[in-house]
Enzyme design. Structure first.
Site, PDB file in Angstrom:
ATOM      1  N   ASP A   1      57.517  54.762  48.887  1.00  0.00           N
ATOM      2  CA  ASP A   1      58.767  54.984  48.150  1.00  0.00           C
ATOM      3  C   ASP A   1      59.022  53.661  47.421  1.00  0.00           C
ATOM      4  O   ASP A   1      59.694  52.786  47.935  1.00  0.00           O
ATOM      5  CB  ASP A   1      59.884  55.346  49.132  1.00  0.00           C
ATOM      6  CG  ASP A   1      61.161  55.711  48.405  1.00  0.00           C
ATOM      7  OD1 ASP A   1      61.097  56.488  47.450  1.00  0.00           O
ATOM      8  OD2 ASP A   1      62.226  55.198  48.801  1.00  0.00           O
TER       9      ASP A   1
ATOM     10  N   LYS B   1      64.658  56.756  54.752  1.00  0.00           N
ATOM     11  CA  LYS B   1      63.484  57.620  54.844  1.00  0.00           C
ATOM     12  C   LYS B   1      62.734  57.366  56.150  1.00  0.00           C
ATOM     13  O   LYS B   1      62.201  58.294  56.745  1.00  0.00           O
ATOM     14  CB  LYS B   1      62.596  57.426  53.620  1.00  0.00           C
ATOM     15  CG  LYS B   1      63.341  57.834  52.351  1.00  0.00           C
ATOM     16  CD  LYS B   1      62.578  57.573  51.085  1.00  0.00           C
ATOM     17  CE  LYS B   1      63.472  57.773  49.867  1.00  0.00           C
ATOM     18  NZ  LYS B   1      64.485  56.704  49.708  1.00  0.00           N
TER      19      LYS B   1
ATOM     20  N   ALA C   1      60.178  50.204  53.303  1.00  0.00           N
ATOM     21  CA  ALA C   1      61.019  51.030  54.179  1.00  0.00           C
ATOM     22  C   ALA C   1      62.517  50.737  54.135  1.00  0.00           C
ATOM     23  O   ALA C   1      63.320  51.617  54.390  1.00  0.00           O
ATOM     24  CB  ALA C   1      60.532  50.899  55.617  1.00  0.00           C
ATOM     25  N   ALA C   2      62.904  49.479  53.876  1.00  0.00           N
ATOM     26  CA  ALA C   2      64.323  49.149  53.957  1.00  0.00           C
ATOM     27  C   ALA C   2      65.094  49.885  52.852  1.00  0.00           C
ATOM     28  O   ALA C   2      64.554  50.058  51.758  1.00  0.00           O
ATOM     29  CB  ALA C   2      64.512  47.644  53.814  1.00  0.00           C
ATOM     30  N   PRO C   3      66.338  50.317  53.131  1.00  0.00           N
ATOM     31  CA  PRO C   3      67.090  50.099  54.364  1.00  0.00           C
ATOM     32  C   PRO C   3      66.914  51.166  55.442  1.00  0.00           C
ATOM     33  O   PRO C   3      67.691  51.219  56.369  1.00  0.00           O
ATOM     34  CB  PRO C   3      68.532  50.099  53.863  1.00  0.00           C
ATOM     35  CG  PRO C   3      68.527  51.065  52.729  1.00  0.00           C
ATOM     36  CD  PRO C   3      67.174  50.931  52.077  1.00  0.00           C
TER      37      PRO C   3
ATOM     38  N   CYS D   1      62.579  56.419  42.042  1.00  0.00           N
ATOM     39  CA  CYS D   1      63.795  56.975  41.465  1.00  0.00           C
ATOM     40  C   CYS D   1      63.913  56.526  40.002  1.00  0.00           C
ATOM     41  O   CYS D   1      64.994  56.238  39.516  1.00  0.00           O
ATOM     42  CB  CYS D   1      65.023  56.609  42.278  1.00  0.00           C
ATOM     43  SG  CYS D   1      65.196  54.859  42.614  1.00  0.00           S
TER      44      CYS D   1
ATOM     45  N   ASP E   1      58.697  46.231  55.225  1.00  0.00           N
ATOM     46  CA  ASP E   1      59.348  45.802  53.988  1.00  0.00           C
ATOM     47  C   ASP E   1      59.120  44.307  53.832  1.00  0.00           C
ATOM     48  O   ASP E   1      59.050  43.585  54.827  1.00  0.00           O
ATOM     49  CB  ASP E   1      60.855  46.111  54.022  1.00  0.00           C
ATOM     50  CG  ASP E   1      61.413  46.247  52.614  1.00  0.00           C
ATOM     51  OD1 ASP E   1      61.541  47.385  52.139  1.00  0.00           O
ATOM     52  OD2 ASP E   1      61.718  45.208  51.996  1.00  0.00           O
TER      53      ASP E   1
END
Lengths: 335, 191
Positions: A177, A112, A107-109, A230, A130
């Site tokens: 992610d 999202k 999750a960090a930072p 990404c 995280d």
């Protein structure tokens, strides 16, 4: 070597791809609807003389032509959050609803995470995890600045995530992610290309498989898991999905994104992947003048017949949620 | 990470014969009322709801759906989801009130999030004063004839009023208590 070389066989227009990767990205902010509407943010920018362009496919995004996402009144109020355009995509695919239980595994930072909370109208429960405690402080700062009150923060290795500290033991939706090679962020941070190694690709792919596996296991039958990165590397994208299809009860479902994308690839470097990975979306920088991205949506519980009777909304991605930021990937787990 | 079981033992007053104490490493839900209080000095939910109502006119209905948690000495968090009770996690919702001191102090973020509901002890600053406040400057404000103590500083922006942060009003002066990391040099915007 420049890792972008290896992806040239995958793209339709090599020159345009390479030219786009060389251009810097505009500074973009996402409206935080927990505190303000896009119209009010636009009015405040107008009053203050902050120049911006709209983003055609998402009314909550503003491209700031002078560059700085902070240093203006809407930012101070927590009405906006600096976030790369493509980084809003996974939450659009996830389509979280008010009142649900949602896991943000890496999750960090928090771009999202806060976008998920926003899409849920700050109701329900977001568990933002995280493994990196230092980066969690950035997440907490962002969540508080944006006024998010429905989020629990945990510090675990997502691959072995335990729901024991929570009030429930499965999620309605999960976002992976994943930490990745990040070539898609080269327009923002060209160093990622210099630091790229094939060894890292293979190492991080193992981590990605572990996290996606855990996310599928931690989500209820009929629930939704979104996998995003990404990177352009099929080893970290389609191969990870292929692994999940082979080992877990889940299905990749078709979904729409509001910009130009191409399907996932089924052959790469001598490997072939399950045909269903074509339902994933690849986002190349030259198609929409954005960063690069990869996004897939999974329904937990195998085929539709197998989970007949569950909520069945898993492939209804739409996307009026608002965005999160763009450094997918450097969070998650230790390398 | 420590062993969660250890804390369950520690909070069990009957087992070890000691009074329950505040555990700085764990989030504990506030007791409903002062009569339900087991941990000395811990604020109750009723007192928290009353405080926002009395101090700022933020009605109990505004915060009725939220739960309140203490971790550390007097720091109270506001949360709008489902949580185990007690809970060993990194954060739950947002920090929003400092208790265990004579004058309770709201956080900047709480005021920004909920201050729009306030009906009293809100000082509306003009454009020039608002910029100075956001930058962390203290300023003379003899014309304020309301309460002393913690106020909500607000300004006009984009067709409405929005809270900027927490001010401390004492002796004709409005002190900005916006935390250093949240201060900003922002333009004076005539609206």
């Amino acid at each position: 070597m420049n890792p972008l070389d290896r992806y040239e066989p995958l793209v339709d227009d090599v020159d345009a791809f390479r030219a786009a990767c060389d251009r810097p990205l505009p500074s973009v902010v996402r409206t935080n609807r927990i505190k303000a509407s896009p119209a009010r943010v636009g009015d405040a920018f107008d009053e203050e003389g902050v120049a911006y362009d709209p983003v055609g496919w998402h009314d909550g995004l503003f491209r700031l032509t002078d560059g700085n996402p902070g240093g203006n009144w809407p930012h101070l109020h927590g009405w906006t959050h600096g976030q790369e355009e493509v980084s809003v995509l996974p939450t659009l695919a996830l389509d979280p609803q008010p009142g649900e239980r949602v896991w943000d595994a890496c999750a960090a930072p928090g771009s999202k995470t806060t976008q998920i909370a926003d899409a849920m109208a700050d109701r329900g429960t977001v568990v933002a995890n995280d493994n990196n405690l230092g980066r969690l402080s950035a997440l907490r700062h962002n969540a508080e600045r944006l006024g998010v009150t429905n989020t629990i923060v945990t510090n675990q290795d997502a691959r072995n995530f335990s729901t024991k500290p929570l009030a429930f033991d499965e999620f309605d939706r999960a976002l992976v992610d994943a930490p990745c090679s990040c070539e898609g962020t080269c327009r923002k941070n060209p160093d990622v290309l210099d630091e790229w190694t094939l060894d890292h690709v293979h190492a991080v792919a193992g981590i990605q498989k572990g996290i996606l596996t855990r996310a599928v296991q931690a989500t209820r039958p009929g629930g939704t898991v979104v996998y995003s990165t990404c990177t352009f590397a099929p080893e970290e994208n389609e191969a990870v999905l292929d692994h999940a299809l082979a080992t877990e009860k889940c299905e990749i479902v078709p979904f729409d994104l509001p910009l130009e994308t191409v399907p996932g690839v089924t052959e790469w470097d001598g490997e072939t992947y399950d045909e269903r990975v074509r339902r994933a979306h690849r986002v190349y920088p030259h198609h929409n003048d954005t960063g690069g991205f990869f996004c897939a949506k999974l329904r937990v519980g195998g085929t539709e017949e197998e989970i007949d009777g569950s909520d069945g909304d898993a492939d209804g991605s739409d996307g009026d949620a608002d965005g999160s930021d763009g450094d997918a990937g450097e969070t998650g787990v230790a390398r | 990470m420590s062993d969660p079981d250890r804390d369950e033992d520690r909070s069990d007053a009957d087992r070890d014969g000691h009074e329950p104490t505040n555990d700085g490493q764990r989030f504990d839900r506030l007791p409903a009322t002062p009569a339900d209080r087991e941990v000395a000095g811990r604020a109750s939910r009723e007192e928290v709801l009353d405080w926002w109502d009395e101090r700022f006119g933020i009605g109990r209905d505004v915060l009725a759906g939220y739960s309140f948690w203490e971790k550390g000495a007097g720091k109270v968090w506001v949360f709008n989801g489902e949580a185990a009770d007690p809970s060993r996690i990194e954060a739950i919702g947002m920090a929003f009130l400092r208790t265990r001191q004579e004058h309770w102090k709201p956080t900047t973020r709480a005021v920004q999030r909920f201050g729009g509901h306030a009906t009293r002890n809100v000082v509306e600053l003009d454009a020039e004063r608002a910029s100075r406040f956001a930058a962390g400057e203290d300023q003379d404000l003899p014309e304020w004839d309301g309460d002393w103590g913690y106020l909500i500083a607000a300004h006009r922006i984009a067709g409405g009023t929005a809270p900027i942060g927490v001010g401390l009003y004492l002796y004709d002066e409005l002190r900005s208590v916006v935390p250093k990391g949240s201060r900003a040099d922002l333009p004076v915007v005539d609206r």
